[in-house]
Write an enzyme that holds these catalytic residues in place. Structure first.
Site, PDB file in Angstrom:
ATOM      1  N   ASP A  12       0.417  -1.275  -0.072  1.00 46.72           N
ATOM      2  CA  ASP A  12      -0.005   0.028   0.115  1.00 46.72           C
ATOM      3  C   ASP A  12       0.560   1.335   0.011  1.00 46.72           C
ATOM      4  O   ASP A  12       0.470   2.282   0.762  1.00 46.72           O
ATOM      5  CB  ASP A  12      -0.901   0.174   1.353  1.00 46.72           C
ATOM      6  CG  ASP A  12      -1.818  -1.252   1.352  1.00 46.72           C
ATOM      7  OD1 ASP A  12      -2.123  -1.618   0.076  1.00 46.72           O
ATOM      8  OD2 ASP A  12      -2.095  -1.682   2.303  1.00 46.72           O
ATOM      9  N   LYS A  15       1.886   2.007  -5.041  1.00 46.01           N
ATOM     10  CA  LYS A  15       2.497   1.374  -6.418  1.00 46.01           C
ATOM     11  C   LYS A  15       1.810   1.411  -7.493  1.00 46.01           C
ATOM     12  O   LYS A  15       2.144   2.156  -8.701  1.00 46.01           O
ATOM     13  CB  LYS A  15       2.673  -0.117  -6.361  1.00 46.01           C
ATOM     14  CG  LYS A  15       3.875  -0.382  -5.276  1.00 46.01           C
ATOM     15  CD  LYS A  15       3.792  -1.848  -4.925  1.00 46.01           C
ATOM     16  CE  LYS A  15       2.676  -2.510  -4.224  1.00 46.01           C
ATOM     17  NZ  LYS A  15       2.152  -2.235  -2.871  1.00 46.01           N
ATOM     18  N   HIS A  40      -4.869  -1.722  -5.826  1.00 49.93           N
ATOM     19  CA  HIS A  40      -3.993  -0.696  -6.236  1.00 49.93           C
ATOM     20  C   HIS A  40      -4.870   0.477  -6.620  1.00 49.93           C
ATOM     21  O   HIS A  40      -5.716   0.251  -7.682  1.00 49.93           O
ATOM     22  CB  HIS A  40      -2.973  -1.134  -7.638  1.00 49.93           C
ATOM     23  CG  HIS A  40      -2.112  -2.121  -7.156  1.00 49.93           C
ATOM     24  ND1 HIS A  40      -1.090  -2.792  -7.970  1.00 49.93           N
ATOM     25  CD2 HIS A  40      -1.900  -2.852  -5.727  1.00 49.93           C
ATOM     26  CE1 HIS A  40      -0.420  -3.435  -7.195  1.00 49.93           C
ATOM     27  NE2 HIS A  40      -0.650  -3.695  -5.973  1.00 49.93           N
ATOM     28  N   THR A  41      -4.587   1.556  -6.061  1.00 46.47           N
ATOM     29  CA  THR A  41      -5.401   2.703  -6.297  1.00 46.47           C
ATOM     30  C   THR A  41      -5.012   3.383  -7.382  1.00 46.47           C
ATOM     31  O   THR A  41      -3.724   4.006  -7.260  1.00 46.47           O
ATOM     32  CB  THR A  41      -5.800   3.725  -5.029  1.00 46.47           C
ATOM     33  OG1 THR A  41      -6.121   2.602  -4.061  1.00 46.47           O
ATOM     34  CG2 THR A  41      -7.050   4.592  -5.173  1.00 46.47           C
ATOM     35  N   THR A 301      -9.911  -4.627   0.910  1.00 50.19           N
ATOM     36  CA  THR A 301     -10.899  -5.126   2.302  1.00 50.19           C
ATOM     37  C   THR A 301     -11.532  -4.039   2.876  1.00 50.19           C
ATOM     38  O   THR A 301     -12.617  -4.466   3.772  1.00 50.19           O
ATOM     39  CB  THR A 301      -9.999  -5.863   3.000  1.00 50.19           C
ATOM     40  OG1 THR A 301      -8.998  -5.152   3.472  1.00 50.19           O
ATOM     41  CG2 THR A 301      -9.353  -7.057   2.506  1.00 50.19           C
ATOM     42  N   GLY A 302     -10.987  -2.694   2.792  1.00 55.44           N
ATOM     43  CA  GLY A 302     -11.832  -1.860   3.569  1.00 55.44           C
ATOM     44  C   GLY A 302     -11.281  -1.757   4.918  1.00 55.44           C
ATOM     45  O   GLY A 302     -11.522  -1.010   5.907  1.00 55.44           O
ATOM     46  N   ARG A 303     -10.178  -2.855   5.286  1.00 55.16           N
ATOM     47  CA  ARG A 303      -9.874  -2.836   6.890  1.00 55.16           C
ATOM     48  C   ARG A 303      -9.126  -1.468   7.238  1.00 55.16           C
ATOM     49  O   ARG A 303      -8.344  -1.101   6.670  1.00 55.16           O
ATOM     50  CB  ARG A 303      -9.010  -4.032   7.146  1.00 55.16           C
ATOM     51  CG  ARG A 303      -9.890  -5.248   6.850  1.00 55.16           C
ATOM     52  CD  ARG A 303      -9.120  -6.597   7.299  1.00 55.16           C
ATOM     53  NE  ARG A 303      -8.081  -6.732   6.213  1.00 55.16           N
ATOM     54  CZ  ARG A 303      -7.061  -7.581   6.220  1.00 55.16           C
ATOM     55  NH1 ARG A 303      -6.957  -8.481   7.319  1.00 55.16           N
ATOM     56  NH2 ARG A 303      -6.175  -7.734   5.271  1.00 55.16           N
ATOM     57  N   ARG A 305      -5.925   0.344   8.464  1.00 54.14           N
ATOM     58  CA  ARG A 305      -4.384  -0.005   8.266  1.00 54.14           C
ATOM     59  C   ARG A 305      -3.877   0.257   9.670  1.00 54.14           C
ATOM     60  O   ARG A 305      -4.301   1.325  10.233  1.00 54.14           O
ATOM     61  CB  ARG A 305      -3.844   0.525   7.236  1.00 54.14           C
ATOM     62  CG  ARG A 305      -4.313  -0.039   5.856  1.00 54.14           C
ATOM     63  CD  ARG A 305      -3.759   0.873   4.494  1.00 54.14           C
ATOM     64  NE  ARG A 305      -4.246   0.268   3.111  1.00 54.14           N
ATOM     65  CZ  ARG A 305      -4.111   1.143   2.318  1.00 54.14           C
ATOM     66  NH1 ARG A 305      -3.879   2.366   2.495  1.00 54.14           N
ATOM     67  NH2 ARG A 305      -4.593   0.713   1.316  1.00 54.14           N
TER      68      ARG A 305
HETATM   69  P1  GDP Z   1      -0.900   0.366  -3.630  1.00 51.23           P
HETATM   70  O1  GDP Z   1      -1.335  -1.090  -3.031  1.00 51.23           O
HETATM   71  O2  GDP Z   1       0.816   0.451  -3.378  1.00 51.23           O
HETATM   72  O3  GDP Z   1      -1.002   0.420  -5.096  1.00 51.23           O
HETATM   73  O4  GDP Z   1      -1.348   1.398  -2.819  1.00 51.23           O
HETATM   74  P2  GDP Z   1      -2.891   1.641  -2.366  1.00 51.23           P
HETATM   75  O5  GDP Z   1      -3.557   2.012  -3.544  1.00 51.23           O
HETATM   76  O6  GDP Z   1      -3.521   0.497  -1.421  1.00 51.23           O
HETATM   77  O7  GDP Z   1      -2.602   2.760  -1.287  1.00 51.23           O
HETATM   78  C1  GDP Z   1      -2.160   3.826  -1.716  1.00 51.23           C
HETATM   79  C2  GDP Z   1      -3.317   4.989  -1.138  1.00 51.23           C
HETATM   80  O8  GDP Z   1      -3.057   6.402  -1.190  1.00 51.23           O
HETATM   81  C3  GDP Z   1      -4.433   5.048  -2.390  1.00 51.23           C
HETATM   82  O9  GDP Z   1      -5.672   5.522  -1.740  1.00 51.23           O
HETATM   83  C4  GDP Z   1      -3.984   6.458  -3.270  1.00 51.23           C
HETATM   84  O10 GDP Z   1      -4.936   7.024  -4.010  1.00 51.23           O
HETATM   85  C5  GDP Z   1      -3.408   7.080  -2.056  1.00 51.23           C
HETATM   86  N1  GDP Z   1      -2.021   7.887  -2.417  1.00 51.23           N
HETATM   87  C6  GDP Z   1      -1.078   7.475  -3.198  1.00 51.23           C
HETATM   88  N2  GDP Z   1      -0.301   8.344  -3.631  1.00 51.23           N
HETATM   89  C7  GDP Z   1      -0.645   9.677  -2.733  1.00 51.23           C
HETATM   90  C8  GDP Z   1      -0.297  10.879  -2.298  1.00 51.23           C
HETATM   91  O11 GDP Z   1       1.125  11.129  -2.585  1.00 51.23           O
HETATM   92  N3  GDP Z   1      -0.761  11.815  -1.360  1.00 51.23           N
HETATM   93  C9  GDP Z   1      -2.051  11.257  -0.943  1.00 51.23           C
HETATM   94  N4  GDP Z   1      -2.581  12.152  -0.246  1.00 51.23           N
HETATM   95  N5  GDP Z   1      -2.588  10.048  -1.322  1.00 51.23           N
HETATM   96  C10 GDP Z   1      -1.651   9.061  -2.058  1.00 51.23           C
HETATM   97 MG    MG Z   2      -2.845  -1.824  -1.650  1.00 52.14          MG
END
Ligand code: GDP
Ligand code: MG
Length: 424
Positions: A12, A15, A40-41, A301-303, A305
């Site tokens: 998270d 990536k 991955h968001t 999962t909405g859990r 972190r």
């Molecule tokens: P991944 O699993 O590594 O792809 O990461 P996730 O998507 O699970 O979690 C990263 C979260 O942080 C997501 O909700 C993204 O939209 C958000 N995010 C990513 N980069 C940034 C940032 O620089 N600033 C903020 N505020 N949110 C970010």
């Molecule tokens: Mg993630």
């Protein structure tokens, strides 16, 4: 040119958003391990997407996506994910999505086993995402897996399923006292979802080698981070696959090639989903404030972190495991409200100061040693150049860069595609 985008921490790290950003210069993006336990968001002009199985390059129409042999694929989930993205206007055809014939299918009976085992473990549970990942990787190494390519040979699939299900039902009924899965139901499941995916199944080794020879740029997208790697992570609280950059060519299907560049994605603070040792964990109001600010709830999962300050010991180890050539430091904006920013610079184990990331019981009993940085206390989300950053934020980035021993090339300050700073 082969580039890997990998996690330095517990997952998270952001990536997905970095793959979405950096895939602009890529021809192919491959997932090489894991399954739909990933979340991955990506937020860009098309909207907000949470990708579980599809590579994050799928949002760029000119990029071809590959789901490699190292993955475990819940085909029902994949069909749903494809449908969801199509409804949002994303193009997905056999031209821009290739699924390895050697990838393992994650069937409902493994999802059930995951849940049943967590229930059996009760307060000793691992905090699994309950998506069947550990049982299906178990099947793979027990040589009881069913592969995507088997969908193309119905008679063979039938035989395989019969043998495997007979074995699996012994566990489901005998160990857990649950109802066995019927062969007919499972065959229907494979038929129904397999039919929708048949045209996407290819030999990705042939495909990727041809592409590489033709000079195409190939990117590998990891799921999770170094500290969740099955070998190098916080075993047994790891994922069940190799998340490390060195495995990327193997898991994608191009084992004969070496990666040219490993880009580590590292968060400006720490988060961890699920159970296991997490030395820098914060509790109470301080933790809740950081969790709220960072929106730290699992994408899959909405859990909620678990959260904490930046961990130099763990991150330096993550950088080493990933052989990172450069880093992206993400979510720096989330620290903007903090009066002082805690950074764990060493661990104390049995009265001794330790700088190398320990394992097993030594990690369980490690205590964090903190240094504190002054906060910058202003909004940095519109900063786009290093000079835009307040001095104290820049000092924090520089400190981390030197502490983990790897250049920070990107700093992200917001979730949108464009909300980042190129440091050099
Ligand atoms: P991944 O699993 O590594 O792809 O990461 P996730 O998507 O699970 O979690 C990263 C979260 O942080 C997501 O909700 C993204 O939209 C958000 N995010 C990513 N980069 C940034 C940032 O620089 N600033 C903020 N505020 N949110 C970010
Ligand atoms: Mg993630």
């Amino acid at each position: 040119m082969l580039t890997a985008i990998v996690g330095i921490n517990w997952g998270d790290e952001g990536k997905g958003r970095m793959v979405d950003l950096l895939s602009e210069e890529q021809d192919i993006v491959c997932r090489y391990q894991g399954g739909n336990n990933a979340g991955h968001t990506v937020i860009n002009h098309m909207g907000k997407f949470i990708l579980n199985l599809l590579p994050s390059g799928i949002l760029r129409p000119e990029v071809t996506c590959v789901m490699g042999n190292g993955m475990v694929i819940d085909i029902e989930h994949l069909c749903g994910e494809i449908e969801r993205l199509r409804a949002a206007g994303v193009k997905i055809t056999p031209d821009n999505l290739k699924i390895s014939d050697k990838a393992i299918i994650c069937p409902p009976y493994d999802v059930a086993c995951d849940r049943l085992e967590e229930q059996r473990l009760a307060d000793k549970k691992f905090g699994s995402t309950n998506r069947g990942i550990a049982p299906v990787y178990g099947d793979k190494y027990m040589k009881k897996g069913i592969r995507m390519g088997d969908l193309l040979h119905p008679e063979y699939l039938k035989e395989r399923l019969q043998t495997v299900l007979e074995w699996k039902n012994l566990t489901i009924t005998g160990v857990y006292g649950a109802k066995p899965y019927s062969f007919e139901d499972m065959l229907a499941w494979f038929d129904q979802y397999g039919a929708q995916l048949k045209d996407y199944i290819v030999d990705t080794t042939v495909y990727l080698n041809q592409a590489n020879k033709a000079g195409k740029r190939i990117m590998f997208e990891a799921q999770l981070g170094a500290l969740r790697d099955i070998d190098f992570g916080i075993y047994p609280f790891t994922s069940s696959s190799s998340v490390i950059a060195a495995y990327a060519p193997i898991g994608a299907g191009i084992p004969n090639c070496k990666i040219d560049c490993s880009i580590g994605i590292m968060k400006a603070y720490s988060t961890c989903v699920g159970e296991g040792p997490f030395t820098v964990e914060m509790f109470g109001d301080e933790a809740e404030a950081l969790r709220q600010a960072g929106g730290e709830y699992g994408a899959a999962t909405g859990r909620p972190r678990r959260v904490g300050g930046f961990d130099v010991v763990a991150s330096k180890y993550g950088v080493l495991c990933q052989g990172a050539d450069e880093l992206a430091l993400t979510k720096l904006d989330i620290l903007s409200d903090l009066e002082r920013i805690p950074v764990c610079t060493a661990y104390e184990i049995n009265g001794k100061r330790v700088h190398d990331f320990p394992t097993g019981e030594a990690l369980n009993i490690a205590k964090p040693i903190y240094e504190y940085f002054e906060g910058w206390k202003c909004n940095i989300s519109s900063c786009r150049k290093p000079d835009d950053l307040p001095e104290k934020a820049l000092a924090y980035v520089k400190y981390i860069e030197q502490a983990v021993g790897c250049p920070i090339r990107y700093v992200s300050v917001g979730a949108d595609r464009e909300a980042y700073i190129k440091m050099y």
